[in-house]
Design an enzyme around this catalytic site. Structure first.
Site, PDB file in Angstrom:
ATOM      1  N   GLU A  74       0.825  -1.209   0.000  1.00 16.58           N
ATOM      2  CA  GLU A  74       0.000   0.000   0.000  1.00 16.58           C
ATOM      3  C   GLU A  74       0.859   1.259   0.000  1.00 16.58           C
ATOM      4  O   GLU A  74       0.594   2.209  -0.739  1.00 16.58           O
ATOM      5  CB  GLU A  74      -0.923  -0.019   1.229  1.00 16.58           C
ATOM      6  CG  GLU A  74      -1.692   1.266   1.466  1.00 16.58           C
ATOM      7  CD  GLU A  74      -2.690   1.604   0.367  1.00 16.58           C
ATOM      8  OE1 GLU A  74      -3.203   2.733   0.366  1.00 16.58           O
ATOM      9  OE2 GLU A  74      -2.940   0.734  -0.496  1.00 16.58           O
ATOM     10  N   HIS A  77       2.621   2.097  -3.316  1.00 18.71           N
ATOM     11  CA  HIS A  77       1.636   2.692  -4.223  1.00 18.71           C
ATOM     12  C   HIS A  77       1.410   4.159  -3.884  1.00 18.71           C
ATOM     13  O   HIS A  77       1.350   5.016  -4.775  1.00 18.71           O
ATOM     14  CB  HIS A  77       0.324   1.905  -4.124  1.00 18.71           C
ATOM     15  CG  HIS A  77      -0.769   2.471  -4.981  1.00 18.71           C
ATOM     16  ND1 HIS A  77      -2.024   2.738  -4.473  1.00 18.71           N
ATOM     17  CD2 HIS A  77      -0.802   2.847  -6.282  1.00 18.71           C
ATOM     18  CE1 HIS A  77      -2.778   3.245  -5.438  1.00 18.71           C
ATOM     19  NE2 HIS A  77      -2.066   3.318  -6.536  1.00 18.71           N
ATOM     20  N   HIS A 139     -12.107   5.438  -7.614  1.00 24.50           N
ATOM     21  CA  HIS A 139     -10.653   5.657  -7.504  1.00 24.50           C
ATOM     22  C   HIS A 139      -9.926   5.025  -8.693  1.00 24.50           C
ATOM     23  O   HIS A 139      -8.996   5.623  -9.255  1.00 24.50           O
ATOM     24  CB  HIS A 139     -10.156   5.055  -6.191  1.00 24.50           C
ATOM     25  CG  HIS A 139      -8.754   5.436  -5.843  1.00 24.50           C
ATOM     26  ND1 HIS A 139      -8.272   6.714  -5.966  1.00 24.50           N
ATOM     27  CD2 HIS A 139      -7.717   4.698  -5.365  1.00 24.50           C
ATOM     28  CE1 HIS A 139      -7.003   6.765  -5.573  1.00 24.50           C
ATOM     29  NE2 HIS A 139      -6.644   5.546  -5.220  1.00 24.50           N
ATOM     30  N   HIS A 249     -19.670  -8.144 -17.144  1.00 23.15           N
ATOM     31  CA  HIS A 249     -18.340  -7.766 -17.632  1.00 23.15           C
ATOM     32  C   HIS A 249     -17.972  -8.566 -18.877  1.00 23.15           C
ATOM     33  O   HIS A 249     -17.368  -8.035 -19.815  1.00 23.15           O
ATOM     34  CB  HIS A 249     -17.308  -7.995 -16.527  1.00 23.15           C
ATOM     35  CG  HIS A 249     -15.937  -7.496 -16.862  1.00 23.15           C
ATOM     36  ND1 HIS A 249     -15.672  -6.194 -17.202  1.00 23.15           N
ATOM     37  CD2 HIS A 249     -14.743  -8.139 -16.907  1.00 23.15           C
ATOM     38  CE1 HIS A 249     -14.386  -6.043 -17.434  1.00 23.15           C
ATOM     39  NE2 HIS A 249     -13.796  -7.211 -17.277  1.00 23.15           N
ATOM     40  N   HIS A 306      -3.739  -7.905 -16.849  1.00 24.64           N
ATOM     41  CA  HIS A 306      -5.058  -7.608 -17.417  1.00 24.64           C
ATOM     42  C   HIS A 306      -5.438  -6.146 -17.149  1.00 24.64           C
ATOM     43  O   HIS A 306      -6.021  -5.477 -18.007  1.00 24.64           O
ATOM     44  CB  HIS A 306      -6.099  -8.551 -16.819  1.00 24.64           C
ATOM     45  CG  HIS A 306      -7.443  -8.471 -17.473  1.00 24.64           C
ATOM     46  ND1 HIS A 306      -7.636  -8.588 -18.826  1.00 24.64           N
ATOM     47  CD2 HIS A 306      -8.687  -8.289 -16.949  1.00 24.64           C
ATOM     48  CE1 HIS A 306      -8.923  -8.479 -19.118  1.00 24.64           C
ATOM     49  NE2 HIS A 306      -9.581  -8.294 -17.992  1.00 24.64           N
TER      50      HIS A 306
END
Length: 355
Positions: A74, A77, A139, A249, A306
């Site tokens: 975290e 990032h 986000h 999706h 992906h």
């Protein structure tokens, strides 16, 4: 010749790619709450490593035991996202200083600065609202928006002249439709990720051995249904709702594929073979990664790739719309000399003359 600020915009775009991939890695390793506070980690600037620091962290957050590897996922990032924010701030300041120079974009850098400030707020809410799916998806979309706008700014500062080849209006419209379809599919992908529905179906082309399994669309896409407060790590929806999200999706992926294949065919038939090949390559990569996610039960490397493939496909559609917008329409060709140049042009629509 490239305009001032081009290299900085290019660096920012590459940094945004890293931030998007790190964000995906953080989500997929279930590290979104690796630090239960924001912008620090258990009240520290970095993940608490010493025994004393971890004891203090346990006193501050008794319900969130320290997991060092998730905390670093975290925080790394956050560090990269913070660096990106500073670079975007520099781009905005430079744009204001050079606003009197011809061809200097000003609104776009300022828009980027507003987006990245909003992104910081969503990053905070992602933690404080404990991975509330609506915030996590917003986000993610903000990250892709930042990347797209930075890429667009890089293109505008690249100094390339408009193409000579005329482009039919129908291709421009189809390219815009393709871009919108990819954006919707990215949003669906974010909803899949934030609701942990990626492995809701583990077979292809069916789902649970059926073409249309039992699904709960009402709860799957009720954006006001989820309550603020619970910890959404791992998801809160039942199987039927997750199946509905996953299958939607898939349907979105099929729709995007059909639209982009049609666009590639139109580009190819109008002499834009290189652009068509680029679009087909990005589409094939993303479809292949999506199929691999299902068949291989969401391996981490493939799942992160992906997300990267989605970003690549989005950037390719942004590039297409930018290049087609710069090109003159067929109806605009009036000058005989220009028409003669058009008839002899064999660049394929990708290599543009530089200023």
């Amino acid at each position: 010749m490239a305009k001032p600020g081009y290299r900085l915009a290019l660096v920012a775009t590459l940094l945004a790619v890293v931030v998007v991939l790190l964000g995906a890695y953080t989500r997929l390793t279930h590290a979104g709450l690796g630090c239960p506070d924001w912008p620090g980690c258990y009240g520290f600037l970095a993940v608490p490593m010493s025994e004393q620091a971890q004891s203090l962290a346990a006193l501050r957050f008794p319900d969130a035991p320290v997991e060092v590897h998730k905390g670093w996922n975290e925080m790394v990032h956050r560090y990269f996202a913070g660096a990106l924010g500073l670079v975007i701030l520099a781009l905005a300041v430079q744009a204001l200083r050079r606003r009197s120079q011809p061809g200097q974009p000003v609104k776009l850098p300022l828009m980027l600065l507003a987006v990245v400030i909003t992104q910081a707020a969503f990053g905070m809410w992602t933690v404080t609202l404990q991975l509330w799916p609506q915030v996590v998806t917003a986000h993610l979309l903000g990250g892709f928006t930042t990347l797209s706008l930075l890429f667009l700014l890089t293109l505008r500062l690249s100094g390339r002249r408009p193409a000579i080849r005329p482009i039919p209006a129908r291709i421009r419209a189809l390219a815009m439709l393709g871009l919108l379809a990819v954006v919707v599919q990215v949003a669906l992908g974010g909803w899949v990720s934030s609701n942990y529905a990626a492995v809701a179906c583990t077979d292809l082309p069916t789902c649970h051995g059926e073409w249309w399994p039992e699904m709960d669309f009402a709860n799957a896409f009720n954006l006001t249904h989820h309550d603020i407060g619970p910890n959404y790590l791992g998801g809160m929806l039942f199987g039927e709702a997750r199946t509905a999200i996953h299958l939607t999706h898939r349907i979105g992926a099929l729709t995007v594929t059909l639209i982009l294949l049609t666009l590639a065919w139109q580009l190819w038939n109008n002499g834009l073979q290189r652009l068509a090949a680029l679009l087909l390559a990005a589409l094939a990569l993303q479809v292949g990664l999506g199929i691999s996610n299902v068949l291989l039960n969401l391996p981490l490397a493939v799942a992160v790739a992906h997300n990267g493939g989605g970003a690549l496909l989005l950037l390719v559609t942004v590039l297409l719309n930018y290049r087609l917008r710069l090109s003159p329409e067929v109806t605009a060709v009036r000058d005989p000399l220009l028409q003669a140049r058009l008839n002899s042009n064999t660049t394929g629509g990708l290599d543009l003359p530089r200023a």
